[in-house]
Write a protein that holds these residues in place. Structure first.
Motif, mmCIF file in Angstrom:
data_model
loop_
_atom_site.group_PDB
_atom_site.id
_atom_site.type_symbol
_atom_site.label_atom_id
_atom_site.label_comp_id
_atom_site.label_asym_id
_atom_site.label_seq_id
_atom_site.Cartn_x
_atom_site.Cartn_y
_atom_site.Cartn_z
ATOM 1 N N CYS A 139 0.833 -1.215 0.000
ATOM 2 C CA CYS A 139 0.000 0.000 0.000
ATOM 3 C C CYS A 139 0.859 1.252 0.000
ATOM 4 C CB CYS A 139 -0.935 0.002 1.204
ATOM 5 S SG CYS A 139 -2.198 -1.254 1.107
ATOM 6 N N VAL A 140 1.924 1.253 0.800
ATOM 7 C CA VAL A 140 2.829 2.404 0.812
ATOM 8 C C VAL A 140 3.481 2.578 -0.561
ATOM 9 C CG1 VAL A 140 5.029 3.219 1.762
ATOM 10 C CG2 VAL A 140 3.267 2.354 3.277
ATOM 11 N N GLY A 141 3.863 1.483 -1.183
ATOM 12 C CA GLY A 141 4.485 1.567 -2.507
ATOM 13 C C GLY A 141 3.526 2.053 -3.573
ATOM 14 N N ILE A 142 2.294 1.592 -3.534
ATOM 15 C CA ILE A 142 1.314 2.027 -4.533
ATOM 16 C C ILE A 142 0.995 3.508 -4.352
ATOM 17 C CG2 ILE A 142 -1.096 1.763 -5.244
ATOM 18 C CD1 ILE A 142 -0.746 -1.241 -4.864
ATOM 19 N N LEU A 143 0.889 3.962 -3.123
ATOM 20 C CA LEU A 143 0.653 5.386 -2.891
ATOM 21 C C LEU A 143 1.836 6.234 -3.339
ATOM 22 C CD1 LEU A 143 -1.136 5.317 0.557
ATOM 23 C CD2 LEU A 143 -2.139 5.786 -1.678
ATOM 24 N N GLY A 144 3.037 5.677 -3.268
ATOM 25 C CA GLY A 144 4.224 6.408 -3.709
ATOM 26 C C GLY A 144 4.375 6.465 -5.220
ATOM 27 N N ILE A 145 3.622 5.664 -5.948
ATOM 28 C CA ILE A 145 3.712 5.659 -7.404
ATOM 29 C C ILE A 145 3.242 6.982 -7.983
ATOM 30 C CG2 ILE A 145 2.713 4.652 -9.501
ATOM 31 C CD1 ILE A 145 2.732 1.982 -8.100
ATOM 32 N N PHE A 146 2.230 7.532 -7.368
ATOM 33 C CA PHE A 146 1.582 8.692 -7.953
ATOM 34 C C PHE A 146 2.269 9.996 -7.566
ATOM 35 C CE2 PHE A 146 -1.603 5.327 -7.443
ATOM 36 C CZ PHE A 146 -1.825 5.085 -8.784
ATOM 37 N N ARG A 147 3.575 10.020 -7.678
ATOM 38 C CA ARG A 147 4.329 11.255 -7.507
ATOM 39 C C ARG A 147 4.240 12.046 -8.801
ATOM 40 N NH1 ARG A 147 8.598 7.479 -5.344
ATOM 41 N NH2 ARG A 147 9.082 7.259 -7.529
ATOM 42 N N GLY A 148 4.602 13.293 -8.727
ATOM 43 C CA GLY A 148 4.559 14.114 -9.938
ATOM 44 C C GLY A 148 5.583 13.656 -10.964
ATOM 45 N N TYR A 149 5.187 13.612 -12.212
ATOM 46 C CA TYR A 149 6.078 13.230 -13.301
ATOM 47 C C TYR A 149 5.748 14.101 -14.491
ATOM 48 C CZ TYR A 149 8.329 10.581 -16.986
ATOM 49 O OH TYR A 149 9.108 10.222 -18.041
ATOM 50 N N SER A 150 6.763 14.706 -15.041
ATOM 51 C CA SER A 150 6.553 15.477 -16.274
ATOM 52 C C SER A 150 7.494 14.904 -17.326
ATOM 53 C CB SER A 150 6.841 16.961 -16.043
ATOM 54 O OG SER A 150 8.171 17.124 -15.622
ATOM 55 N N GLY A 151 6.938 14.315 -18.315
ATOM 56 C CA GLY A 151 7.734 13.690 -19.355
ATOM 57 C C GLY A 151 6.817 13.051 -20.380
ATOM 58 N N SER A 152 7.391 12.202 -21.183
ATOM 59 C CA SER A 152 6.609 11.559 -22.231
ATOM 60 C C SER A 152 5.673 10.507 -21.638
ATOM 61 C CB SER A 152 7.546 10.892 -23.234
ATOM 62 O OG SER A 152 8.202 9.797 -22.633
ATOM 63 N N MET A 153 4.693 10.131 -22.402
ATOM 64 C CA MET A 153 3.728 9.125 -21.964
ATOM 65 C C MET A 153 4.401 7.762 -21.797
ATOM 66 S SD MET A 153 0.770 8.710 -21.046
ATOM 67 C CE MET A 153 -0.830 8.032 -21.186
ATOM 68 N N HIS A 154 5.327 7.435 -22.692
ATOM 69 C CA HIS A 154 6.039 6.166 -22.601
ATOM 70 C C HIS A 154 6.877 6.122 -21.326
ATOM 71 C CE1 HIS A 154 8.029 2.499 -23.809
ATOM 72 N NE2 HIS A 154 9.202 3.097 -23.650
ATOM 73 N N GLY A 155 7.534 7.220 -21.008
ATOM 74 C CA GLY A 155 8.335 7.280 -19.784
ATOM 75 C C GLY A 155 7.472 7.137 -18.543
ATOM 76 N N ALA A 156 6.275 7.729 -18.577
ATOM 77 C CA ALA A 156 5.358 7.609 -17.436
ATOM 78 C C ALA A 156 4.891 6.162 -17.273
ATOM 79 C CB ALA A 156 4.164 8.536 -17.621
ATOM 80 N N LEU A 157 4.628 5.479 -18.389
ATOM 81 C CA LEU A 157 4.192 4.082 -18.311
ATOM 82 C C LEU A 157 5.297 3.187 -17.755
ATOM 83 C CD1 LEU A 157 2.183 3.681 -21.620
ATOM 84 C CD2 LEU A 157 1.296 3.787 -19.292
ATOM 85 N N VAL A 158 6.543 3.433 -18.190
ATOM 86 C CA VAL A 158 7.666 2.646 -17.685
ATOM 87 C C VAL A 158 7.853 2.913 -16.200
ATOM 88 C CG1 VAL A 158 10.184 2.388 -17.798
ATOM 89 C CG2 VAL A 158 8.841 2.442 -19.897
ATOM 90 N N MET A 159 7.730 4.179 -15.788
ATOM 91 C CA MET A 159 7.898 4.528 -14.393
ATOM 92 C C MET A 159 6.815 3.877 -13.530
ATOM 93 S SD MET A 159 7.635 8.124 -12.415
ATOM 94 C CE MET A 159 5.873 7.984 -12.353
ATOM 95 N N VAL A 160 5.579 3.926 -13.959
ATOM 96 C CA VAL A 160 4.481 3.351 -13.182
ATOM 97 C C VAL A 160 4.615 1.832 -13.116
ATOM 98 C CG1 VAL A 160 1.982 2.950 -13.187
ATOM 99 C CG2 VAL A 160 2.871 5.247 -13.514
ATOM 100 N N ALA A 161 4.979 1.200 -14.220
ATOM 101 C CA ALA A 161 5.119 -0.259 -14.230
ATOM 102 C C ALA A 161 6.260 -0.717 -13.319
ATOM 103 C CB ALA A 161 5.357 -0.747 -15.649
#
Length: 139
Positions: free
Chosen positions: A102-124
């Motif tokens: 739960c702590v890790g999933i909540l930490g996923i949604f940090r601010g990210y500004s970049g390409s959509m592909h980079g955001a998908l890789v970061m979230v995965a």
């Protein structure tokens, strides 16, 4: 070669390896994983201790003496204490793994500004890092 994945489709390396997921974990997740690792070590130590006590108790050849029955009662009391501590570890470990997830999933949604592909890789990758504590809790 260390760090090289056998699969050629993984563009960014071995994203699923534990060593590559460690930097994606937060401080609380690392504490959680460390606590789960200590629980696993404790379970292994207790099981080896119980196994040793059981095997040494079975080696007694004189089964009709009062000493044998006294040792048997003492062994049963010791083993019941060990089993209760193993029950508490078995009860607490999955919930500790769930808390780390739960702590890790909540930490996923940090601010990210970049390409959509980079955001998908970061979230995965962050999701995979978050689920390691759940897997450790189940183990």
């Amino acid at each position: 070669m260390p760090g090289v994945c056998p699969n050629s489709w993984q563009v960014y390396g071995c994203e699923s390896a534990l060593a590559s997921l460690w930097p994606w974990t937060t401080f609380l997740q690392r504490i959680d994983l460390f606590a789960l690792a200590l629980m696993l070590v404790y379970v292994v130590i207790v099981l080896s201790h119980v196994s040793y006590k059981y095997r040494s108790a079975r080696r007694v050849e004189d089964a009709d003496t009062e000493m044998f029955h006294r040792r048997r009662r003492k062994l049963a009391a010791d083993l019941s204490g060990e089993v209760s501590s193993l029950k508490s570890v078995a009860f607490a470990a999955p919930y500790l793994g769930l808390a780390g997830t739960c702590v890790g999933i909540l930490g996923i949604f940090r601010g990210y500004s970049g390409s959509m592909h980079g955001a998908l890789v970061m979230v995965a990758t962050a999701m995979a890092a978050a689920l390691t504590s759940a897997a450790a809790g189940v183990i």
